[in-house]
Scaffold this motif. Structure first.
Motif, PDB file in Angstrom:
ATOM      1  N   ILE A   1       0.871  -1.179   0.000  1.00 25.22           N
ATOM      2  CA  ILE A   1       0.000   0.000   0.000  1.00 25.22           C
ATOM      3  C   ILE A   1       0.901   1.218   0.000  1.00 25.22           C
ATOM      4  N   LEU A   2       0.777   2.051  -1.032  1.00 23.76           N
ATOM      5  CA  LEU A   2       1.594   3.252  -1.159  1.00 23.76           C
ATOM      6  C   LEU A   2       0.695   4.476  -1.000  1.00 23.76           C
ATOM      7  N   VAL A   3       1.050   5.337  -0.074  1.00 25.59           N
ATOM      8  CA  VAL A   3       0.230   6.509   0.230  1.00 25.59           C
ATOM      9  C   VAL A   3       1.136   7.730   0.374  1.00 25.59           C
ATOM     10  N   SER A   4       0.504   8.899   0.419  1.00 24.91           N
ATOM     11  CA  SER A   4       1.176  10.098   0.902  1.00 24.91           C
ATOM     12  C   SER A   4       0.283  10.725   1.964  1.00 24.91           C
ATOM     13  N   ASP A   5       0.846  11.664   2.690  1.00 26.32           N
ATOM     14  CA  ASP A   5       0.114  12.259   3.799  1.00 26.32           C
ATOM     15  C   ASP A   5      -0.666  13.495   3.396  1.00 26.32           C
ATOM     16  N   HIS A   6      -0.256  14.144   2.323  1.00 26.09           N
ATOM     17  CA  HIS A   6      -0.879  15.399   1.892  1.00 26.09           C
ATOM     18  C   HIS A   6      -0.288  15.788   0.554  1.00 26.09           C
ATOM     19  N   GLY A   7      -0.820  16.849  -0.033  1.00 30.97           N
ATOM     20  CA  GLY A   7      -0.257  17.388  -1.258  1.00 30.97           C
ATOM     21  C   GLY A   7       0.658  18.570  -0.974  1.00 30.97           C
ATOM     22  N   MET A   8       0.690  19.533  -1.906  1.00 39.87           N
ATOM     23  CA  MET A   8       1.564  20.698  -1.768  1.00 39.87           C
ATOM     24  C   MET A   8       1.016  21.820  -2.640  1.00 39.87           C
ATOM     25  N   ALA A   9       1.063  23.045  -2.109  1.00 37.70           N
ATOM     26  CA  ALA A   9       0.606  24.223  -2.848  1.00 37.70           C
ATOM     27  C   ALA A   9       1.745  25.223  -2.977  1.00 37.70           C
ATOM     28  N   SER A  10       1.764  25.965  -4.078  1.00 36.02           N
ATOM     29  CA  SER A  10       2.759  27.016  -4.284  1.00 36.02           C
ATOM     30  C   SER A  10       2.454  28.204  -3.388  1.00 36.02           C
ATOM     31  N   VAL A  11       3.503  28.761  -2.780  1.00 37.17           N
ATOM     32  CA  VAL A  11       3.353  29.940  -1.921  1.00 37.17           C
ATOM     33  C   VAL A  11       4.459  30.934  -2.272  1.00 37.17           C
ATOM     34  N   PRO A  12       4.132  32.015  -2.972  1.00 40.02           N
ATOM     35  CA  PRO A  12       5.151  33.030  -3.244  1.00 40.02           C
ATOM     36  C   PRO A  12       5.745  33.569  -1.945  1.00 40.02           C
ATOM     37  N   ALA A  13       7.005  33.936  -1.996  1.00 39.62           N
ATOM     38  CA  ALA A  13       7.711  34.365  -0.786  1.00 39.62           C
ATOM     39  C   ALA A  13       7.054  35.561  -0.111  1.00 39.62           C
TER      40      ALA A  13
END
Length: 440
Positions: free
Chosen positions: A264-276
């Protein structure tokens, strides 16, 4: 000689027989009666109990920060092949908040963060003090994790051997229990070295060999934070982890295990771009010396300090704010299933996707040290598309070439319980939610 036999209640009438034939007949009658009607002088022996077959090994793999749509980039052929040979969900929704420790612990307990107590990566507990990712002593203190029961504890207490490779919580003696095999987290350990360790555990003698194992990769998450989800570095990390998965598949093939182990392969969350520059400076909105700052970032939390009017502070921040929304913990939207645990701060502020909650002092310190602010973040509303996680499963228990609709990560726990034939503890998952992933 003519013999007539009539049997009523075990009595036979025998006519026109000499005494010797009568004696032989009685012996034959009793032998048949004892065999067929149970008239023997002792009860028949009970059948020997049938041994319960051992479950197939289960390896749970986390690729931290692997957003659901990363698999479509064409950079992970091994992962794509495993999905084609098994089952893939269109997405897996994390629990709120969409942070690392809360969701890794949700996956192995089947409890939402509000129930298992790991409500943030950064927390405060009046009895235990402060908790953060960098506080190794707190992470190894089983009391922080004791509101949940991880599946390695359940499996171990029900007779299975277990092994964990860096899974959050596995360094702590939760309820005075540890996995049979585990290692303290070492970020310098390469993906291939982590795979080799798992394979070495599978090479152990039968009495020591684990049936439940975990494996953890963090390269994709680190690259996402440092450079953003659309960066070259994230693509390189995806390929790097996929190469480690190829190494794992080759190792399982060499051992004759590939078709005998459930993955079973999972991830915990995704990712969003955040400008500095996308920073909500919370110190401009409230006097920080009048509150206890529990956490900053995507999900900021504040507790009252004695002698200050916290209700006034809450009233101000709960009004509409630019790029964030704040609630008293009793007024957090019910769909987030968050706010009842005592470790949730009294006031929480959630940044809009693409923003973070911070202070001028924190930003100035980062820049003075020569550090950059992260260009990727998670922790946002768990329904947002950028927060969706990965779910892939392959093995003897799973269907092939099957795509499921989006699932919830609390449902992974009852699936694993079923695969390992365990009695579960109380959890928030739905045991029927992933039946479509399994062979009939």
């Amino acid at each position: 000689m003519v013999i007539r036999v009539r049997d009523h209640g075990g009595i036979a009438w025998i006519n026109r027989m000499d005494s010797r034939m009568k004696f032989l007949f009685r012996l034959l009658f009793c032998a048949v009666a004892a065999f067929s009607a149970g008239c023997a002088t002792r009860p028949p022996a009970k059948p020997a109990p049938v041994a319960k077959p051992a479950p197939a090994p289960l390896l749970l793999i986390s690729i931290d920060g692997f957003r659901a749509d990363y698999i479509q980039r064409g950079l992970s052929p091994t992962l794509a092949a495993l999905a084609h040979e098994g089952v893939r969900a269109q997405a897996m929704q994390p629990s709120f908040p969409s942070l690392t420790f809360p969701n890794h612990y949700t996956i192995v307990t089947g409890l939402r963060p509000d129930h298992h107590g790991m409500v943030n990566n950064t927390m405060f507990d009046p009895a235990l003090g402060e908790f953060s990712l960098s506080n190794r002593a707190a992470g190894a203190d089983g009391r922080w994790w004791a509101q949940g029961t991880p599946i390695w504890e359940t499996a171990g207490r029900q007779g299975l051997k277990t092994a964990t490779m860096f899974w959050p919580g596995s360094e702590a003696p939760i309820h005075d229990y540890r996995p049979d095999h585990w290692l303290p987290y070492d970020g310098a350990m390469s993906p291939e070295q982590r795979v080799d360790t798992v394979l070495s555990w599978l090479d152990l003698p039968a009495g020591e060999r684990p049936t439940f194992l975990t494996l953890y990769f963090d390269d994709v998450d680190h690259a996402g934070h440092g450079y953003g989800p659309d960066s070259r570095q994230v693509n390189e990390s995806i390929a790097k982890v996929d190469a480690a998965l190829a190494h794992l598949v080759d190792g399982l093939k060499q051992r004759g295990l590939l078709d005998r182990i459930n993955l079973i392969l999972v991830s915990d969350h995704g990712m969003a771009s955040v400008p500095a520059k996308h920073n909500v400076m919370v110190d401009k909105l409230l006097p920080l010396n009048q509150v206890q700052v529990v956490s900053l970032g995507v999900l900021a939390g504040f507790n009252p300090k004695p002698g200050h009017d916290f209700a006034k502070i809450e009233a101000k921040l709960e009004k509409p704010q630019q790029h964030m929304q704040c609630w008293d913990k009793t007024r957090i939207p019910a769909r987030l299933a968050y706010g009842k645990n005592p470790r949730v701060p009294q006031l929480v502020c959630l940044a809009d996707v693409g923003w973070r909650v911070t202070t001028n002092e924190y930003v100035a310190k980062k820049l003075k040290k020569g550090d950059k602010l992260s260009l990727g973040e998670h922790g946002y509303d768990n329904a947002d598309p950028t927060m969706q996680a990965l779910f892939v499963a392959r093995g003897p228990a799973f269907r092939q070439d099957t795509v499921l609709p989006a699932i919830s990560n609390v449902d992974v726990y009852p699936l694993m319980i079923r695969l390992l034939d365990l009695t579960p503890v109380q959890n928030d998952g739905d045991a029927a939610a992933l039946k479509g992933a399994l062979k009939p």
